[in-house]
Write an enzyme that holds these catalytic residues in place. Structure first.
Site, PDB file in Angstrom:
ATOM      1  N   CYS A 297     -12.871 -26.363   8.931  1.00  0.00           N
ATOM      2  CA  CYS A 297     -11.498 -25.520   8.841  1.00  0.00           C
ATOM      3  C   CYS A 297     -10.442 -26.414   8.834  1.00  0.00           C
ATOM      4  O   CYS A 297     -10.209 -27.124   9.551  1.00  0.00           O
ATOM      5  CB  CYS A 297     -11.337 -24.527   9.838  1.00  0.00           C
ATOM      6  SG  CYS A 297      -9.982 -23.379   9.617  1.00  0.00           S
TER       7      CYS A 297
ATOM      8  N   ASP B  45      -7.734  -7.610   0.977  1.00  0.00           N
ATOM      9  CA  ASP B  45      -6.632  -7.504   2.198  1.00  0.00           C
ATOM     10  C   ASP B  45      -7.534  -6.843   3.316  1.00  0.00           C
ATOM     11  O   ASP B  45      -8.394  -6.001   3.354  1.00  0.00           O
ATOM     12  CB  ASP B  45      -5.454  -6.629   1.925  1.00  0.00           C
ATOM     13  CG  ASP B  45      -5.818  -5.137   2.173  1.00  0.00           C
ATOM     14  OD1 ASP B  45      -5.452  -4.457   3.312  1.00  0.00           O
ATOM     15  OD2 ASP B  45      -6.357  -4.280   1.036  1.00  0.00           O
TER      16      ASP B  45
ATOM     17  N   ASP C 187       1.013  -1.079  -0.091  1.00  0.00           N
ATOM     18  CA  ASP C 187      -0.193  -0.158   0.103  1.00  0.00           C
ATOM     19  C   ASP C 187       1.004   1.272  -0.091  1.00  0.00           C
ATOM     20  O   ASP C 187       1.957   1.036   0.372  1.00  0.00           O
ATOM     21  CB  ASP C 187      -0.790   0.023   1.307  1.00  0.00           C
ATOM     22  CG  ASP C 187      -2.117   1.087   1.028  1.00  0.00           C
ATOM     23  OD1 ASP C 187      -2.057   1.648   0.267  1.00  0.00           O
ATOM     24  OD2 ASP C 187      -2.643   1.232   2.038  1.00  0.00           O
TER      25      ASP C 187
ATOM     26  N   HIS D  17      -5.850 -19.551  12.613  1.00  0.00           N
ATOM     27  CA  HIS D  17      -7.365 -19.872  12.269  1.00  0.00           C
ATOM     28  C   HIS D  17      -7.910 -18.810  11.460  1.00  0.00           C
ATOM     29  O   HIS D  17      -8.396 -19.168  10.250  1.00  0.00           O
ATOM     30  CB  HIS D  17      -8.259 -20.038  13.404  1.00  0.00           C
ATOM     31  CG  HIS D  17      -9.558 -20.321  12.995  1.00  0.00           C
ATOM     32  ND1 HIS D  17      -9.980 -21.382  12.355  1.00  0.00           N
ATOM     33  CD2 HIS D  17     -10.670 -19.371  13.232  1.00  0.00           C
ATOM     34  CE1 HIS D  17     -11.528 -21.245  12.114  1.00  0.00           C
ATOM     35  NE2 HIS D  17     -11.777 -19.974  12.589  1.00  0.00           N
TER      36      HIS D  17
ATOM     37  N   CYS E 155      -7.574 -25.724  14.330  1.00  0.00           N
ATOM     38  CA  CYS E 155      -8.531 -26.550  14.286  1.00  0.00           C
ATOM     39  C   CYS E 155      -8.360 -27.966  14.222  1.00  0.00           C
ATOM     40  O   CYS E 155      -9.130 -29.193  14.824  1.00  0.00           O
ATOM     41  CB  CYS E 155      -9.441 -26.465  13.296  1.00  0.00           C
ATOM     42  SG  CYS E 155     -10.326 -24.583  13.276  1.00  0.00           S
TER      43      CYS E 155
ATOM     44  N   CYS F 146      -7.274 -25.747   9.074  1.00  0.00           N
ATOM     45  CA  CYS F 146      -6.060 -25.005   9.784  1.00  0.00           C
ATOM     46  C   CYS F 146      -5.488 -25.933  10.934  1.00  0.00           C
ATOM     47  O   CYS F 146      -6.010 -26.901  11.301  1.00  0.00           O
ATOM     48  CB  CYS F 146      -6.362 -23.555  10.263  1.00  0.00           C
ATOM     49  SG  CYS F 146      -7.130 -23.774  11.759  1.00  0.00           S
TER      50      CYS F 146
END
Length: 398
Positions: A329, A291, A117, A360, A334, A331
């Site tokens: 999920c 984002d 940015d 997560h 999890c 991840c």
């Protein structure tokens, strides 16, 4: 991970023509499939540091690091591209030091694509600490108090030195509610600054400059801004100035109105927006890139995304919940840890708890974008959107 197959035998999936393939020295973008019901797209964004499957969520590492996560963990979350902020990197450690280190990729040891940015939003959010002129903005360091100046030319010098794959034009972002006069003045200054950015950008062979559409909550200003910004043949375009004080309905109205006006053969980026519903809705409008700092910020406050809505993990109801945050999920949090354990860590202020929640949340948004991509490619996005919309969780934590 979805395949990139384009089957014209699927009536719910449109195979797009060659006009939807864009190539430039530093970036190419191919639209692989479009949902005829909504305009949602799946594509491939090719940069000097790799190919990105869109739609895509980009985790934010403002200071060249995600809060509470290593870059190895970020990659394990499925991140294909990340965002850093040139304003913060200019202040600390300095763009010249990063250039001396071999560029931002080497400095932070991340070999995948990076977007930076310009710092416009951060500078303009300083309010009393900044002064806007036609040349740029004088502002005080939000930490040290020293006065600095950044304009469109300086922003290009900083980002050329840092070396991201994609860099954003320097723009003026007004907070909402803004009057039409305030919104127009900021928009027109953004357009004038874009001309300077285009002229001063010195690394067009390996860095892509994206222009930013402004106009606040006014649809006719958004239309004017699209015309002005897309008059420059840039590799991509962003919708900026949303989620800066508006209500949810206004955000959705502006995104729905503005997105289809942008060139279909180039990537479209919605800046600073990132809840699960925000992503799904904006993808439905035809946005490709997102984002937001929300995944790590919410994690620091003990809150997580889930298919049930947001969950405040510290709440007493999770003390004896031995299941994961979300059964669907993928991840590592999890897969390996229960809500009861995470509740305990958050209650005790353990850094491991914040890290596990961040893993997560980042994974959840990346997976949501990928799930939308799979639905677009398979021709089932209308059904996916309808089911998601009807099953939306509450906006506030449970």
């Amino acid at each position: 991970m979805a395949t990139s197959s384009n089957s014209s035998n699927n009536p719910a999936q449109t195979t797009v023509s060659s006009v939807s393939k864009f190539d430039s020295p530093a970036l190419s973008y191919e639209v692989q499939a479009v949902c005829p019901w909504s305009g949602a797209r799946a594509g491939l964004l090719t940069t000097p540091h790799g190919v990105v499957e869109t739609p895509v969520f980009m985790p934010v590492g403002t200071n060249a690091a995600l809060r509470a996560l290593t870059w190895e963990q970020t990659a394990d979350c499925g991140a294909q591209i990340v965002l850093s902020n040139s304003y913060h990197l200019y202040l600390r450690p300095g763009h010249e030091l990063i250039k001396e280190a071999g560029g931002l990729h080497k400095f932070m040891h991340w070999d995948k694509p990076i977007l930076t940015d310009s710092g416009g939003f951060q500078v303009f959010s300083l309010d009393a600490l900044r002064k806007i002129t036609e040349e740029g903005v004088y502002f005080k360091d939000h930490k040290g108090g020293k006065t600095h100046f950044i304009g469109p030319k300086e922003s290009m010098v900083i980002q050329n030195a840092i070396g991201p794959d994609i860099m954003m034009a320097f723009d003026e972002c007004v907070k909402n509610p803004a009057t039409e006069e305030e919104a127009r003045a900021a928009m027109e200054r953004t357009h004038r600054w874009l001309a300077v950015c285009q002229q001063e950008h010195k690394r067009k062979h390996d860095q892509s400059l994206f222009g930013i559409v402004q106009g606040s909550m006014y649809e006719h200003l958004r239309e004017e801004s699209v015309q002005a910004v897309t008059a420059y043949d840039l590799p991509g375009y962003a919708v900026g100035g949303v989620a800066v004080g508006e209500d949810r309905r206004t955000i959705e109205r502006i995104v729905l109105h503005t997105t289809p006006l942008l060139p279909r053969e180039k990537p479209r980026y919605l800046m600073g927006v990132g809840t699960p519903w925000d992503l799904v809705y904006a993808i439905r409008c035809g946005i490709d890139m997102f984002d937001c700092v929300s995944p790590t910020r919410l994690a620091r406050h003990g809150t997580v995304f889930s298919s049930r809505g947001r969950l405040a993990v510290k709440n007493a109801g999770f003390r004896k919940d031995f299941g994961p945050i979300d059964e669907t999920c993928p991840c590592s949090t999890c897969k390996n840890h229960s809500l009861a354990y995470l509740h305990h860590l958050v209650r005790q202020g353990e850094m491991a708890g914040l890290m596990l929640l961040a893993i997560h949340n980042v994974t959840f948004l990346i997976e949501e974008a990928q799930n939308c991509r799979k639905a677009i490619l398979s021709g089932t996005f209308e059904d996916y959107f309808s089911r998601w919309s009807s099953a939306r969780g509450p906006l506030e934590p449970q």
